[in-house]
Motif scaffolding. Structure first.
Motif, short mmCIF file in Angstrom:
data_model
loop_
_atom_site.label_atom_id
_atom_site.label_comp_id
_atom_site.label_asym_id
_atom_site.label_seq_id
_atom_site.Cartn_x
_atom_site.Cartn_y
_atom_site.Cartn_z
N ASP A 14 17.20 23.36 -14.51
CA ASP A 14 16.01 24.17 -14.73
C ASP A 14 15.41 24.71 -13.22
N GLN A 17 11.31 24.85 -12.89
CA GLN A 17 10.56 23.51 -13.06
C GLN A 17 9.65 23.75 -14.19
N LYS A 18 9.85 24.56 -15.17
CA LYS A 18 8.97 24.91 -16.29
C LYS A 18 9.40 23.52 -17.48
N ASN A 19 10.44 23.05 -17.20
CA ASN A 19 10.90 21.90 -18.33
C ASN A 19 10.28 20.51 -17.77
N ASN A 22 7.23 20.36 -19.04
CA ASN A 22 7.37 20.04 -20.41
C ASN A 22 7.93 18.62 -20.94
#
Length: 65
Positions: A14, A17-19, A22
């Protein structure tokens, strides 16, 4: 990395870098196994031989379920 280590499973990266936020990613590589119901079942930081063996065992367990 996947080719060099001959990993027989899929790999996702990803770039946004959102995950990372998360899932609490704090190292690269880091593995997550999500079962067929969408439940996070395994997190593995790193890629030493012990981690790879443990990851392989968990993949087999989830496939057999």
């Amino acid at each position: 990395f996947k080719k060099r280590n001959r990993l027989p499973y899929g790999v996702v990266v990803d770039e946004a870098q959102k995950n990372d936020i998360n899932y609490g990613v704090n190292s690269i590589p880091m593995s997550f196994l999500i079962d067929r119901k969408g439940v996070l079942r395994y997190i593995s930081p790193g890629a030493n031989e012990e981690e790879i063996e443990s990851l392989g065992q968990m993949i087999k367990k989830l496939v057999d379920e």
